[in-house]
Design an enzyme around this catalytic site. Structure first.
Site: not given
Length: 217
Positions: A121, A139
């Site tokens: 991420k 996320d």
């Protein structure tokens, strides 16, 4: 699961709701962005920005972070969750930047993911915002919204959510879609209290329809 036409409608509608969606972590270069994203794990952007306002005045380069005792850096970020681990990771990644990358932040996701404290991420966020590389960073907001709307399956892993979005969203829209889904999840389709009654996507959203039935029963 939504079909491509329905997904297109969702993306366009969310785009109309949040046309100016962008990353909310304050930074002035790729290095500051990298530090901010590492600090933001399991923490709000608002708190990170509060801490980095002073942090980025004190530390300008990887050398600056490596030069101080670990305890001092820990104190500087103490109000952020997991601050001990994050301080260690920041010093480790700064050491690698100096030893292997001439003090510069690498541009590829693969190289970014070799840095301490940098997962998929974080690498996607940095590559996308700092270097304009098309990416969808998943996320909690992106995952929640994708699953609630039925773009992805509930049982999908974070990686599967990312891969599904990359397949179903045009490549040149990956980065902006990432930001818009975050804004939609952060300010509208919230975790605990989603604004289903006023949602323009309610007709397409199985999760929203279930919640509305519960509210009405």
């Amino acid at each position: 699961m939504l079909n491509l036409k329905q997904i297109r409608y969702c993306l366009d509608t969310i785009g109309e709701m949040f046309p100016d969606a962008e990353g909310e972590l304050n930074h002035s270069n790729a290095f500051e962005l990298l530090i901010a994203v590492v600090l933001s794990a399991q923490c709000t952007d608002k708190l990170v920005n509060k801490v980095t306002a002073d942090l980025f005045q004190k530390y300008k380069t990887p050398e600056d972070y490596v030069a101080v005792p670990l305890e001092e850096l820990q104190q500087d970020i103490r109000s952020i969750g997991l601050y001990r681990t994050k301080a260690k990771n920041i010093q480790k990644l700064c050491t690698v930047l100096l030893e292997e990358h001439g003090g510069e932040v690498p541009e590829t996701k693969e190289e970014l993911m070799q840095l301490a404290g940098v997962g998929r991420k974080t690498a996607n966020v940095v590559a996308s915002i700092a270097f304009g590389e098309p990416a969808i960073a998943v996320d909690t907001h992106v995952e929640r919204v994708s699953k609630r709307l039925g773009i992805c399956r509930w049982k999908d892993s974070v990686l599967e959510v990312e891969e599904t979005l990359m397949r179903k969203v045009p490549r040149d829209e990956w980065s902006v879609t990432h930001h818009r889904l975050i804004f939609f999840g952060r300010y509208h389709c919230k975790a605990r209290n989603p604004n289903c009654p006023e949602c323009p996507l309610l007709d397409l959203c199985r999760e929203g329809q279930k919640r509305m039935k519960k509210l009405q029963s």
